[in-house]
Structures are given as C-alpha cells and as structure tokens.
Design a protein around this motif. Sequence first.
Motif, PDB file in Angstrom:
ATOM      1  N   LEU A  66      41.680 -14.106  42.810  1.00 32.60           N
ATOM      2  CA  LEU A  66      42.107 -13.808  41.677  1.00 32.60           C
ATOM      3  C   LEU A  66      44.037 -13.272  41.838  1.00 32.60           C
ATOM      4  N   ILE A  67      44.849 -12.724  42.956  1.00 33.53           N
ATOM      5  CA  ILE A  67      45.635 -12.684  43.195  1.00 33.53           C
ATOM      6  C   ILE A  67      46.947 -12.922  43.173  1.00 33.53           C
ATOM      7  N   PRO A  68      47.804 -13.014  42.335  1.00 37.16           N
ATOM      8  CA  PRO A  68      49.095 -14.063  42.692  1.00 37.16           C
ATOM      9  C   PRO A  68      50.051 -14.196  43.801  1.00 37.16           C
ATOM     10  N   SER A  69      50.705 -15.089  43.693  1.00 39.93           N
ATOM     11  CA  SER A  69      50.758 -16.201  45.356  1.00 39.93           C
ATOM     12  C   SER A  69      51.365 -15.693  45.872  1.00 39.93           C
ATOM     13  N   ASP A  70      52.475 -14.665  45.695  1.00 44.55           N
ATOM     14  CA  ASP A  70      53.462 -13.855  46.382  1.00 44.55           C
ATOM     15  C   ASP A  70      52.941 -12.709  47.398  1.00 44.55           C
ATOM     16  N   GLN A  71      51.428 -12.739  47.477  1.00 49.54           N
ATOM     17  CA  GLN A  71      50.629 -12.179  47.814  1.00 49.54           C
ATOM     18  C   GLN A  71      49.163 -12.304  48.775  1.00 49.54           C
ATOM     19  N   GLU A  72      49.238 -11.759  49.965  1.00 45.54           N
ATOM     20  CA  GLU A  72      47.951 -12.715  50.318  1.00 45.54           C
ATOM     21  C   GLU A  72      46.682 -11.383  50.763  1.00 45.54           C
ATOM     22  N   VAL A  73      46.199 -11.116  51.310  1.00 41.60           N
ATOM     23  CA  VAL A  73      44.816 -10.170  51.689  1.00 41.60           C
ATOM     24  C   VAL A  73      45.106  -9.435  52.765  1.00 41.60           C
ATOM     25  N   VAL A  74      44.868  -8.316  53.090  1.00 40.03           N
ATOM     26  CA  VAL A  74      44.462  -7.856  53.900  1.00 40.03           C
ATOM     27  C   VAL A  74      43.133  -7.021  54.900  1.00 40.03           C
ATOM     28  N   THR A  75      41.944  -7.244  55.352  1.00 44.23           N
ATOM     29  CA  THR A  75      40.945  -6.583  55.559  1.00 44.23           C
ATOM     30  C   THR A  75      41.106  -5.175  55.722  1.00 44.23           C
ATOM     31  N   ALA A  76      40.917  -4.577  54.784  1.00 43.20           N
ATOM     32  CA  ALA A  76      41.336  -3.162  54.806  1.00 43.20           C
ATOM     33  C   ALA A  76      39.912  -2.290  55.191  1.00 43.20           C
ATOM     34  N   GLU A  77      38.967  -2.664  55.073  1.00 40.11           N
ATOM     35  CA  GLU A  77      37.250  -2.216  55.695  1.00 40.11           C
ATOM     36  C   GLU A  77      36.406  -2.996  55.668  1.00 40.11           C
ATOM     37  N   ILE A  78      35.638  -3.353  56.316  1.00 34.96           N
ATOM     38  CA  ILE A  78      34.711  -4.154  56.252  1.00 34.96           C
ATOM     39  C   ILE A  78      33.172  -3.464  56.819  1.00 34.96           C
ATOM     40  N   LYS A  79      31.561  -3.535  56.853  1.00 35.51           N
ATOM     41  CA  LYS A  79      30.726  -3.258  57.364  1.00 35.51           C
ATOM     42  C   LYS A  79      30.165  -4.218  57.211  1.00 35.51           C
ATOM     43  N   ILE A  80      29.179  -4.393  57.736  1.00 34.20           N
ATOM     44  CA  ILE A  80      28.084  -5.383  57.757  1.00 34.20           C
ATOM     45  C   ILE A  80      26.794  -5.018  58.298  1.00 34.20           C
ATOM     46  N   ASN A  81      25.771  -4.894  57.664  1.00 32.08           N
ATOM     47  CA  ASN A  81      23.906  -4.173  58.037  1.00 32.08           C
ATOM     48  C   ASN A  81      23.582  -6.234  58.166  1.00 32.08           C
ATOM     49  N   LEU A  82      23.257  -6.115  60.256  1.00 29.66           N
ATOM     50  CA  LEU A  82      22.485  -7.624  60.264  1.00 29.66           C
ATOM     51  C   LEU A  82      21.089  -8.013  59.907  1.00 29.66           C
ATOM     52  N   LEU A  83      20.294  -8.740  59.052  1.00 24.49           N
ATOM     53  CA  LEU A  83      19.090  -8.635  58.579  1.00 24.49           C
ATOM     54  C   LEU A  83      18.446  -8.978  59.233  1.00 24.49           C
ATOM     55  N   ALA A  84      18.710 -10.499  60.193  1.00 21.52           N
ATOM     56  CA  ALA A  84      17.476 -10.673  60.300  1.00 21.52           C
ATOM     57  C   ALA A  84      18.351 -11.789  62.089  1.00 21.52           C
ATOM     58  N   PRO A  85      18.035 -12.686  62.603  1.00 24.24           N
ATOM     59  CA  PRO A  85      18.686 -13.191  64.197  1.00 24.24           C
ATOM     60  C   PRO A  85      19.223 -14.971  62.818  1.00 24.24           C
ATOM     61  N   ALA A  86      20.622 -14.740  63.815  1.00 19.12           N
ATOM     62  CA  ALA A  86      21.170 -16.230  62.904  1.00 19.12           C
ATOM     63  C   ALA A  86      20.683 -17.465  63.528  1.00 19.12           C
ATOM     64  N   ARG A  87      19.490 -17.855  63.293  1.00 17.99           N
ATOM     65  CA  ARG A  87      18.512 -19.295  63.498  1.00 17.99           C
ATOM     66  C   ARG A  87      18.727 -19.993  62.440  1.00 17.99           C
ATOM     67  N   GLY A  88      19.085 -21.356  63.070  1.00 16.76           N
ATOM     68  CA  GLY A  88      18.932 -22.402  62.218  1.00 16.76           C
ATOM     69  C   GLY A  88      20.036 -23.312  62.075  1.00 16.76           C
ATOM     70  N   ASP A  89      20.022 -24.358  61.421  1.00 16.02           N
ATOM     71  CA  ASP A  89      20.610 -25.836  61.568  1.00 16.02           C
ATOM     72  C   ASP A  89      22.335 -25.636  61.009  1.00 16.02           C
ATOM     73  N   TYR A  90      22.748 -24.280  60.763  1.00 12.28           N
ATOM     74  CA  TYR A  90      24.264 -23.654  60.703  1.00 12.28           C
ATOM     75  C   TYR A  90      24.436 -22.396  59.786  1.00 12.28           C
ATOM     76  N   LEU A  91      25.529 -21.509  59.197  1.00 10.59           N
ATOM     77  CA  LEU A  91      25.511 -20.715  58.812  1.00 10.59           C
ATOM     78  C   LEU A  91      26.015 -20.320  57.056  1.00 10.59           C
ATOM     79  N   VAL A  92      25.714 -20.034  56.429  1.00  8.04           N
ATOM     80  CA  VAL A  92      26.514 -20.302  54.852  1.00  8.04           C
ATOM     81  C   VAL A  92      26.782 -18.956  54.915  1.00  8.04           C
ATOM     82  N   SER A  93      27.914 -18.091  54.027  1.00  8.46           N
ATOM     83  CA  SER A  93      28.942 -17.112  53.191  1.00  8.46           C
ATOM     84  C   SER A  93      29.173 -17.530  52.453  1.00  8.46           C
TER      85      SER A  93
END
Length: 139
Positions: free
Chosen positions: A71-98
């Motif tokens: 969504l931003i102009p091509s002369d810009q990048e993004v950096v993470t300012a802050e992010i939190k995670i709630n882990l809800l279940a074990p990561a069991r499977g063939d693969y993960l998709v975000s």
Amino acid sequence: MDAATRTRIEQSFAAQSMMQTLGAELAQIGEAEVWIKAPILPGSLQQQGFGHAGLTFSIGDSAAGYAALTLIPSDQEVVTAEIKINLLAPARGDYLVSKGRVLKPGRRLIVVASDVFAVTGGNETLIAALQGTMMPVTL
C-alpha cells in the motif's frame, strides 16, 4: 494491484535470507494482503517436536509487513514498530501458512494483523494471531 508492486514484493522477499533459511515462500499477493507458506522442517522444531514459535512469529511478521508494503509508495519500505503474538495451538501439520493483512493504513503507521494456520491435508488449524504496527521508512 499493479505488476510493479507484485514484482517489488517478490524481489524483497527473495532478498530475505531468514525466509530462505525457513524454506518459506510467497503463497499469495494481493492489495493489503500477503500469504506466506513454510514447511515445518527438522531444524525449526521445538523440544516437544512441534514447529517452534520463532517460525510462527517470523512468517506472521513478514506476511503482515508485506501486506503493508503493498500500500505504500515505491520509494518507501516498512519496518515493524511493534507486534504481538497470541499462540493458540501447537504448530503440528504438514506446513504453516500465514495470512497477513492491513487493518488500518496510515501515512505514519500501518496497523496490521496476521493469522497463522497449521495445515494437514486440506485442514487448517489456527495456531497464532498477531497484531502490530508497521512504520513506513524512506529508502
């Protein structure tokens, strides 16, 4: 979304050695939405044999960041300012998709979210929810 933005996302992702290390790949690119898929490799397991939270967090953060980048102009990048995670279940499977998406675009801050699923066969199990803020920076 235009072809230049798609190419920009693909080239940026290809330059991320962390994503290469994890075996991650872009699964879908759309305006304000990016999906990243990663196998649960032997080198990304935690002590009980599930995918490590670091794998979950890494692809969740990257998917959210790339969603913001669409969504931003091509002369810009993004950096993470802050992010939190709630882990809800074990990561069991063939693969993960975000599935990263923009919740609220802004000039100075972009609020993002990402849901991470473990996939076995065709069944998805929600294993984590991330929410955070990306900050556009001029290159």
